[in-house]
Design a protein around this motif. Structure first.
Motif, PDB file in Angstrom:
ATOM      1  N   LEU A  99       1.164  -1.378  -0.068  1.00  0.00           N
ATOM      2  CA  LEU A  99       0.195  -0.170  -0.469  1.00  0.00           C
ATOM      3  C   LEU A  99       1.022   1.082   0.348  1.00  0.00           C
ATOM      4  O   LEU A  99       0.491   2.069  -0.114  1.00  0.00           O
ATOM      5  N   ILE A 100       1.609   0.984   0.052  1.00  0.00           N
ATOM      6  CA  ILE A 100       3.034   2.147   1.233  1.00  0.00           C
ATOM      7  C   ILE A 100       3.402   2.484  -0.195  1.00  0.00           C
ATOM      8  O   ILE A 100       3.957   3.464  -1.480  1.00  0.00           O
ATOM      9  N   ASN A 101       3.558   1.586  -1.521  1.00  0.00           N
ATOM     10  CA  ASN A 101       4.921   1.584  -2.350  1.00  0.00           C
ATOM     11  C   ASN A 101       6.219   2.397  -2.337  1.00  0.00           C
ATOM     12  O   ASN A 101       6.542   3.209  -3.371  1.00  0.00           O
ATOM     13  N   PRO A 102       7.294   2.230  -1.934  1.00  0.00           N
ATOM     14  CA  PRO A 102       8.206   2.402  -1.137  1.00  0.00           C
ATOM     15  C   PRO A 102       9.003   2.211  -2.275  1.00  0.00           C
ATOM     16  O   PRO A 102       8.926   1.740  -3.041  1.00  0.00           O
ATOM     17  N   VAL A 103      10.137   3.760  -2.479  1.00  0.00           N
ATOM     18  CA  VAL A 103      10.640   3.814  -3.415  1.00  0.00           C
ATOM     19  C   VAL A 103      12.917   3.523  -3.385  1.00  0.00           C
ATOM     20  O   VAL A 103      12.391   3.726  -1.796  1.00  0.00           O
ATOM     21  N   VAL A 104      13.130   4.072  -4.176  1.00  0.00           N
ATOM     22  CA  VAL A 104      14.447   4.297  -3.327  1.00  0.00           C
ATOM     23  C   VAL A 104      14.637   5.480  -4.161  1.00  0.00           C
ATOM     24  O   VAL A 104      14.958   5.806  -5.235  1.00  0.00           O
ATOM     25  N   LEU A 105      14.992   6.152  -2.982  1.00  0.00           N
ATOM     26  CA  LEU A 105      15.163   7.319  -3.453  1.00  0.00           C
ATOM     27  C   LEU A 105      16.365   8.156  -3.519  1.00  0.00           C
ATOM     28  O   LEU A 105      17.769   7.629  -3.681  1.00  0.00           O
ATOM     29  N   GLU A 106      16.353   9.446  -4.378  1.00  0.00           N
ATOM     30  CA  GLU A 106      17.362   9.672  -5.438  1.00  0.00           C
ATOM     31  C   GLU A 106      17.886  10.562  -4.692  1.00  0.00           C
ATOM     32  O   GLU A 106      17.990  10.618  -3.486  1.00  0.00           O
ATOM     33  N   ALA A 107      19.767  11.130  -5.077  1.00  0.00           N
ATOM     34  CA  ALA A 107      19.999  12.241  -4.466  1.00  0.00           C
ATOM     35  C   ALA A 107      19.461  13.147  -4.092  1.00  0.00           C
ATOM     36  O   ALA A 107      18.865  13.902  -5.105  1.00  0.00           O
TER      37      ALA A 107
END
Length: 626
Positions: free
Chosen positions: A207-215
């Motif tokens: 439900l959250i759909n986390p992502v790899v955060l960019e710079a």
């Protein structure tokens, strides 16, 4: 979905009331979204493109993008290849969040965290933080899916913003760049029937759909004043509710104590020119319209205290209760807690309006670091003057909100202080103008000494007012350096804003006690008029009349024309009658002593929830505070 259940964030137009309403709502009841206006979207996209272009072109150091943080600001992020360097900057962002999740203590209420998320979205929507549009939509998704990160309430010094709280808020969105399939850290609150339960973010990962955060994105998420502002906004909302309720309780007390209108004369307030003072006096005059209980020095139809007092004494002398009549010959000058309501409450209103301006300014400000100005590159002039379009500054510093929160506490506490003094007046037989001691009037007059009446409500009010004195110590006068003394002055605004909520809630509690006492006192005052101003046969005829729907419609059959309260007091007494008697089966007004805790709890809860003020304004009209 209807407009009243939507909040569109554009970075420019957020105000207090929609923020509070959205924060208190459930996800399915309120849709929160970033504006799709081209101007706003373009700014967000351009600021992100600026970051990506600079990294691709091997730019010089940009703080927090390709350097460490705080005291590590001089440490450059290297990589053997452009790909490795890019990966290292993703690790930097991820490490920033997981290492800054250092909060302790009880979790913040759900609505405070939701408000902080709304504020973070609104700040990022300004387009100066270098994040992807996807990140704003992920934050909005948390709100709309009713998923609230669990955020501990201790750990922020109010600069660089609310680092620890915001890290707890943001970490649930972050995947490990080296192992995206790895666990998502943090806990969240999710709906569970009619309540909420805590679970791990990993449990609701889908439900959250986390992502790899960019710079740059980690720093944009955890560097800002969102929790200070969220807390101060709730404190302000509760103080506004208390200020409106204090108008109502003040008028009830003034009528029950047979006060005068002298102190509300517009001429007085026009000479001092403080807008809040004039507003309070004007509000009270409107609320007193139709009252015959207030002495009017200009004559007219208003009932004079002197007439009532003399009539009461005449009857008492005939009954052998007193030996001589002492008519009042000079106008009575009310105690300060009645006479100076416009001056004291007005100063509080001016403070409330100042704090509202500060908070709404902060709501629509950019408060992270560094800030990006890609348009300067396009325009050329500012870029030449400054040399770069990525500027390190201090917009994360919470001082503007910290000072406002401390000021708000002091003003709110004064509202309660004045209310407690009026409660004392109502219960003290030496000061309450012929009302029974402690507002106790048992069925059997011979038992008066056996009953305490509302005596101890004033004790409780005094206790709460005294507690506020401790809570009102200004947090912003303190500072403890952090990050190897690089961050050598902090605002401590989050602590001050938390205390401001406690103070505001205490103020509502004190006003609830005054409302109970003032309503009881008004009933007793009207009973005096019924007892003394009608002959026995007329009283019996009126009592035998058919009952009507509302309490004051009944009382209108019994109250002499010379003793009619104003519209405001009639409305509030009817509301109290509804919530105490009709809905909960309690006795009110009170005669013999009884278990009074439920009365206090019901009125206090109804006031803190906003119900009392909402129902009053629905009948009377809005109480203007500016």
């Amino acid at each position: 979905m209807p407009d009243q259940h939507q909040l569109i964030l554009d970075g420019e137009s957020l105000t207090l009331e929609p923020l509070i309403k959205a924060a208190l709502s459930k996800g399915e009841d309120f849709n929160i979204a970033v504006t799709k206006e081209k101007k706003t979207v373009d700014k967000i996209l351009k600021s992100r493109k600026y970051v990506e272009d600079k990294l691709k072109n091997g730019t010089k150091h940009i703080y927090g993008v390709n350097t460490g943080f705080g005291a590590n600001k001089h440490k450059y992020i290297y990589g053997a290849t452009p790909e490795e360097k890019a990966d290292n900057m993703k690790r930097l962002t991820y490490n920033l969040l997981i290492s800054h999740c250092t909060g302790m203590g009880d979790k913040y209420p759900r609505e405070v965290v939701r408000a902080a998320i709304i504020l973070r979205i609104n700040a990022l929507a300004k387009g100066h933080s270098g994040v992807r549009m996807e990140l704003l939509n992920l934050l909005a998704g948390l709100l709309n899916n009713d998923i609230t990160p669990v955020v501990p309430s201790q750990g922020s010094v109010g600069a660089s913003g609310d680092l620890a709280p915001l890290s707890h808020m943001a970490v649930v969105l972050a995947l490990n760049p080296d192992k995206p399939e790895d666990i998502v850290f943090g806990d969240v609150e999710i709906p569970d029937n009619d309540t909420y339960r805590v679970c791990s973010a990993q449990d609701v990962r889908g439900l959250i759909n986390p992502v790899v955060l960019e710079a740059k994105e980690g720093l944009a998420l955890n560097n800002g004043t969102c929790f200070i502002t969220a807390l101060a906004s709730f404190a302000l909302s509760k103080t506004i509710n208390a200020a409106k309720a204090a108008h109502i309780s003040s008028v009830l007390s003034l009528e029950a104590l047979l006060g005068t209108k002298d102190s509300l004369n517009p001429g007085i307030h026009n000479l001092r020119r403080h807008p809040g003072q004039a507003r309070v006096a004007s509000n009270m005059l409107q609320m007193l319209e139709g009252s015959n209980l207030i002495f009017n020095p200009d004559g007219g139809s208003d009932y004079e205290l002197y007439t009532l007092d003399t009539q009461l004494q005449l009857i008492e002398k005939e009954l052998g209760l007193i030996n001589e009549i002492k008519p009042v010959k000079e106008p009575i000058q009310d105690n300060y807690s009645l006479r100076c309501i416009p001056q004291v409450m007005g100063a509080c209103l001016d403070t409330i309006n100042y704090v509202k301006r500060v908070l709404e300014t902060e709501m629509n400000s950019v408060n992270d670091n560094p800030l990006l100005f890609p348009e300067w590159v396009e325009e050329g002039s500012n870029a030449r003057a400054c040399g770069v379009a990525a500027i390190s500054g201090g917009n994360f510093h919470g001082e503007p909100v910290a000072l406002a929160a401390d000021f708000l506490k002091i003003a709110a506490a004064e509202i309660a202080s004045l209310a407690e003094r009026r409660t004392f007046l109502l219960t003290d037989p030496a000061l309450n103008r012929r009302l029974p001691a402690f507002l106790s009037k048992p069925d059997n007059n011979r038992e008066e000494g056996m009953h305490s009446g509302l005596m101890i409500l004033q004790y409780t009010a005094a206790s709460v007012v005294s507690e506020n004195k401790v809570l009102c110590h200004p947090a912003s006068v303190d500072s403890i350096p952090t990050s190897a003394n690089v961050e050598d002055h902090v605002s401590m605004g989050t602590s001050g804003a938390k205390r401001a909520i406690e103070v505001a809630e205490n103020v509502n509690k004190v006003i609830a006690l005054e409302l109970l006492c003032a309503a009881q006192a008004l009933h007793l005052r009207l009973r005096q008029g019924f007892k003394y101003l009608y002959k026995p046969e007329e009283r019996k005829r009126l009592i035998d009349k058919e009952e009507t729907d509302t309490l004051f419609e009944k009382l209108e059959l019994l109250i002499p024309e010379e003793m009619k309260p104003g519209k405001s007091s009639r409305i509030m007494v009817d509301i109290l009658d509804k919530i105490l008697v009709k809905e909960n089966g309690l006795e009110f007004p009170i005669t013999n002593d009884l278990y009074i805790a439920p009365h206090i709890k019901i009125v206090t809860d109804s006031l803190l929830s906003g119900r009392l003020v909402r129902e009053f304004e629905a009948e009377f009209g809005e109480i203007e505070l500016n």
